[in-house]
Design an enzyme around this catalytic site. Structure first.
Site, short mmCIF file in Angstrom:
data_model
loop_
_atom_site.label_atom_id
_atom_site.label_comp_id
_atom_site.label_asym_id
_atom_site.label_seq_id
_atom_site.Cartn_x
_atom_site.Cartn_y
_atom_site.Cartn_z
N HIS A 81 1.04 -1.10 -0.28
CA HIS A 81 -0.11 0.14 -0.03
C HIS A 81 0.65 1.03 -0.26
O HIS A 81 0.02 2.34 -0.14
CB HIS A 81 -0.92 -0.08 1.30
N ASP A 139 4.10 9.01 -2.10
CA ASP A 139 2.55 8.48 -1.98
C ASP A 139 2.65 7.34 -2.46
O ASP A 139 2.29 7.50 -3.73
CB ASP A 139 1.24 9.48 -1.83
#
Length: 731
Positions: free
Chosen positions: A164, A371
Site C-alpha cells: 500500500h 505517496d
C-alpha cells in the site's frame, strides 16, 4: 470449501478496556470497507494485531472470542514487538527508504531480527487455520516476509500480496542490508500488487538486479513458479462519501463552515504527520501566494488538519515544531482583526466534519513528496456532488495517474505549487465542472469494491495459469503407459535436445561430449527399424558431426540453421544472413569484459554469450542487463533474443526448433512423436507439436510440454526403458 484469509498488521477494529472487559468496535477505514465483502462472508477470516497489548491468557481468550464473532483472528504482539518490529524496522527502516528519505533510515540488526520473528508469528497463526485450497491475501510493508514463510510450509496455497506504499527505485532499495531476503520472501506470493505501474517496474528492476531470477514483462520465474507483478490502483467507498453529504450531521457542519468563512475561498489540506506529506512546502507555497497576491488577504483561508503520528520520534517532533513555527509566522505576518490565513488543527476529526470540509472547500491541496495512492484526493472528489471545486495534486502520489484532470504539480517546486493554488482559486465554474465530473466518474467506477474484485480475479487467473503450465512428472505408472504406447506403434520419431537433456551441465562447453552410456542408448534406439532419431541442438554442426556422425540418426544443429539426414551431407537453411553480428558483437564484448568467466561463442547464424563460469549471481545479474540492452535492438533487426541455461543467445528470427522439427514431421506419417528438451528453444517444439505428441521438459515442470523429467539421468533411464522395452522402476 476453500476460504479467503486476509492478513494485515492491524485488524479493522478498535479495542478499549473498560471496567475490566474489552469493548470492540469495527473500524470504518477504506480497506476495512472494501475487504468487508470478503472477510465477513462464510467462514473467511481476517488475521492481524488487535492494536493493544494483551498479556494475560484470560484476556487473550476474551479478546479472541469477541473477535471471532466478527470473523477476525488476533496475533498478539508484545510491547517489545511493537517497539522493534513496528516502530523499528517497519517505520524507521522500510518507511523512510520506500518514501525516498533514506537519510532518516536506521539499519539496526535488532530491528531486523524482530521483524523476521513477528512475520514468523503471523505465519504460525496462519498455519493453524489454513487448509489446502485456501486463498491467502497479505497486505503491506509490515509483512514483506510472510508470503515466503507460508510458501515454505504450504507450497500449494494460493497467496497474494499487496503493497500500500510506494516501492522505491533499485538504487534506493539496495541500501537496505536485508534486501535479498525481503525480495526472496515477497516472491513467495503468486501475485504481487502495487498501486502504480512505476512501483511494479521498480520492484521488477530490483528483483532482476539483486536475485538470480529471470523476468519477462511482468512475470518473474522463481524456481518452478511464475510470479506475476501488476498494478491495481486502490479506490474508496465513493457511494458512502456521497451519501454522507446528505446527512443531517454533515449539513450542520456545512452551515458552521459557511458562517465561519463567509466570503472566503476555502482551501483544505488533510494529512497525517509525516515528512513524506510535503506539509512544509505546502505552507511555503501558501505564504508565497499571499506575498505575491496581497488582494487575497481576508479572502482566502487555508484549513489545515494534521493527524498526530509518532511525534515522540525525533524527526516527527522536529517536523511538528517546524509546522507550528511556520503557521505562526504566516498568521503573525498576514492576519487581520477579523481574518486568520491558516486555521491549523493538530488532531483527528470525525468523518462528518471531514465530509463537510470536502463538500465546502473550493480547493483541496494533496501534495505529498511521495505517496502510494493517497485516498484524501479521491474522498474530496467523491464529496463534490455539485461538480465544483479544484484538486491540486502532487505528481508523486499514485492518484495522479488516474485523476489527470486535477492540477498536477511537483511538490518540490514551491513557485509552481503557489501558482497552481492561484489557478485553482480563479478557475471558472465551467472548467471546474468539466474537470470534476470527469474525476467523479473515475472515482465512482474504480471504487474499493472494484479494486478488490479485479485483484482477486487476477489472483485466480494467475493460479490457473500456473496450474496449466505444470507438466506431469513421468513416474513409474506414467512411464509404463508411455512404454506401452511406444511398443504399440510402428513408425516413431524421437527429437532429442543435447545439452541439459542427454548430458549434464558442464562449466566448459568442450567437456560435454557424449560418454559410452549415452552412445549405447542412441545406438540401440537408432538401430530399431521403427525409429527415426533426431538430435536437435543449439550446438555447432561441426561438434555434432564429430560426436554423432557415425550413428544412423538425423541431426539438426544451431537450432535449425544446419541439418543432416542420416547418410546425407549437411545442408544450410537458405535465406539466412549474419551481417548483424558486427553490431551485436561489441555489446556482448562489453559484458564479457565486465564479467569474469563469461565468453562469446560464435555460430554461423547466431552469437551466444555464456556465463556458466561466472560468479554465481553475477552472471544472472549481467544476463538480465544484457537482455535489457539488446531487447529493442534485436526487435528492430528481425533477430530473436533467447535466454537459456547460463546463456543468452542472439539468432535470426527464422531459425526456430519448432518450425524445423515440423518439416521433419511432414516428411512421413508417424504414429508416435516424442520430443525432449530443457530450455526456451525447446518450448517452440512443444507448442507446435500435435496434442498426441509426447513432449517432455527436462529440469522444470513449468512448460508447454505434457510431461517433465528432473534431469538427464532420468532421461537416460527413460530412453533405456524404451529401447529395451522393459520398464525398470526407479529406486
Amino acid at each position: 470449501m476453500s476460504r479467503t484469509i486476509i492478513i494485515s498488521n492491524r485488524l479493522p477494529v478498535k479495542i478499549k478496556k473498560e471496567d475490566g472487559h474489552y469493548d470492540l468496535k469495527p473500524s470504518e477505514g477504506g480497506l476495512a470497507t472494501g475487504l468487508g465483502s470478503i472477510y465477513k462472508r462464510d467462514d473467511n477470516v481476517w488475521v492481524g494485531w488487535p492494536g493493544v497489548e494483551v498479556t494475560s491468557e484470560e484476556d487473550q481468550k476474551e479478546v479472541t472470542e469477541k473477535l471471532a464473532e466478527l470473523n477476525l483472528m488476533p496475533v498478539f504482539l508484545t510491547q517489545e514487538d511493537i517497539n522493534l518490529f513496528y516502530e523499528g524496522f517497519s517505520n524507521e527502516t522500510l518507511w523512510p527508504v520506500f518514501h525516498y528519505h533514506p537519510t532518516y533510515a536506521v539499519y539496526e540488526n535488532s530491528y531486523w531480527t524482530s521483524y523476521a520473528a513477528v512475520n514468523n508469528k503471523f505465519k504460525e497463526a496462519i498455519l493453524e487455520i489454513a487448509r489446502p485450497g485456501d486463498i491467502i491475501w497479505i497486505h503491506d510493508y509490515q509483512l514483506l516476509l510472510l508470503a515466503g514463510f507460508i510458501r515454505e510450509e504450504q507450497p500449494d496455497l494460493t497467496i497474494g500480496f499487496f503493497l500500500h506504499i510506494p516501492f522505491p527505485s533499485y538504487e534506493l532499495f539496495r541500501l537496505i542490508p536485508w534486501r535479498g531476503e525481503i525480495l526472496e520472501n515477497m516472491l513467495g506470493a503468486d501475485l504481487i500488487g502495487f498501486h502504480t505501474y512505476d512501483d511494479a517496474r521498480h520492484f521488477l528492476s530490483a528483483v532482476s538486479r539483486i536475485l538470480p531470477v529471470h523476468t519477462t514483462a511482468n512475470v518473474v520465474q522463481h524456481g518452478d513458479r511464475q510470479v506475476v507483478v501488476d498494478a491495481f490502483p486502490m479506490g474508496i467507498d465513493s457511494e458512502k462519501y456521497e451519501e454522507l453529504t446528505h446527512t443531517k450531521e454533515v449539513h450542520e457542519n456545512i452551515e458552521k463552515l459557511e458562517k465561519s468563512f463567509h466570503g472566503c475561498k476555502l482551501i483544505v489540506s488533510i494529512d497525517r504527520l509525516d515528512y513524506s506529506k510535503g506539509i512544509i512546502q505546502r505552507l511555503q507555497a501558501f505564504q508565497m501566494l499571499l506575498e505575491k497576491n496581497p488582494e487575497y488577504i481576508s479572502k482566502v483561508v487555508l484549513y489545515m488538519i494534521i493527524v498526530p503520528s509518532r511525534d515522540s520520534v525525533p524527526q516527527y517532533k522536529e517536523l511538528r515544531d517546524a509546522i507550528d513555527q511556520m503557521v505562526g509566522n504566516i498568521n503573525s505576518l498576514y492576519r487581520t482583526l477579523n481574518w486568520i490565513p491558516v486555521h491549523y488543527y493538530y488532531r483527528s476529526f470525525p468523518i462528518d466534519m471531514l465530509v463537510a470540509l470536502y463538500h465546502q472547500a473550493n480547493v483541496c491541496l494533496v501534495t505529498p513528496m511521495r505517496d502510494g495512492m493517497n485516498l484524501v484526493s479521491k474522498e474530496y472528489v467523491a464529496c463534490r456532488t455539485n461538480n465544483s471545486g479544484v484538486l491540486v495534486l502532487s505528481e508523486m502520489a499514485g492518484a495522479a495517474k488516474e485523476l489527470i484532470d486535477a492540477i498536477i504539480v511537483n511538490p518540490n517546486n514551491i513557485k509552481q505549487l503557489s501558482e497552481a493554488i492561484n489557478e485553482a482559486i480563479n478557475m471558472p465554474a465551467s472548467e471546474q465542472s468539466r474537470r470534476m465530473s470527469s474525476m467523479r466518474e473515475i472515482v465512482a467506477k474504480f471504487n474499493i469494491r472494484h479494486w478488490v474484485k479485479i485483484y482477486m480475479d487476477k489472483l485466480k487467473e494467475v493460479k490457473n495459469m500456473q496450474n496449466s503450465l505444470l507438466a506431469k512428472h513421468i513416474g513409474v505408472n506414467r512411464r509404463d503407459n508411455l512404454e506401452k504406447r511406444y511398443a504399440a506403434s510402428s513408425k516413431r520419431i524421437i527429437f532429442l535436445d543435447y545439452d541439459g537433456t542427454l548430458v549434464g551441465f558442464h562449466t566448459s562447453i568442450e567437456k560435454a561430449s557424449p560418454d559410452f552410456e549415452l552412445m549405447e542408448i542412441l545406438r540401440k534406439l537408432s538401430e530399431d527399424a521403427n525409429n527415426r532419431v533426431v538430435i536437435i541442438s543449439g550446438r555447432k554442426h561441426e561438434n555434432l558431426e564429430e560426436w554423432f556422425g557415425t550413428l544412423p540418426i538425423d541431426i539438426i544443429a544451431e537450432h535449425g540453421a544446419w541439418q543432416k539426414c542420416k547418410g546425407m551431407q549437411w545442408q544450410q537453411q537458405p535465406g539466412l544472413y549474419n551481417f548483424w553480428k558486427q553490431e551485436i558483437r561489441p555489446i556482448l564484448q562489453t559484458f564479457t569484459d565486465r564479467t569474469p568467466g563469461s565468453f562469446i561463442e560464435e555460430k554461423t547464424f547466431s552469437l551466444v554469450w555464456h556465463y556458466r563460469k561466472a560468479e554465481s549471481g553475477l552472471g544472472e545479474l549481467r544476463a538480465n542487463d544484457l537482455m535489457a540492452n539488446l531487447r529493442f535492438i534485436t526487435a528492430d533487426k528481425g533477430l530473436q533474443l533467447l535466454p537459456g541455461n547460463k546463456v543468452v543467445e542472439v539468432k535470426n528470427m527464422e531459425i526456430n526448433k519448432g518450425k524445423i522439427a515440423l518439416t521433419w514431421l511432414e516428411k512421413e506419417q508417424f504414429d508416435f512423436v516424442m520430443a525432449l528438451g530443457d530450455d526456451h528453444t525447446d518450448e517452440d517444439m512443444f507448442r507446435m507439436f500435435p496434442e498426441s505428441a509426447v513432449t517432455i521438459k527436462v529440469g522444470s515442470n513449468i512448460s508447454a510440454a505434457s510431461y517433465f523429467l528432473n534431469d538427464y539421468r532420468e532421461v537416460r533411464e527413460f530412453l533405456k526403458c524404451l529401447s529395451d522395452k522393459v520398464c525398470i522402476p526407479s529406486s
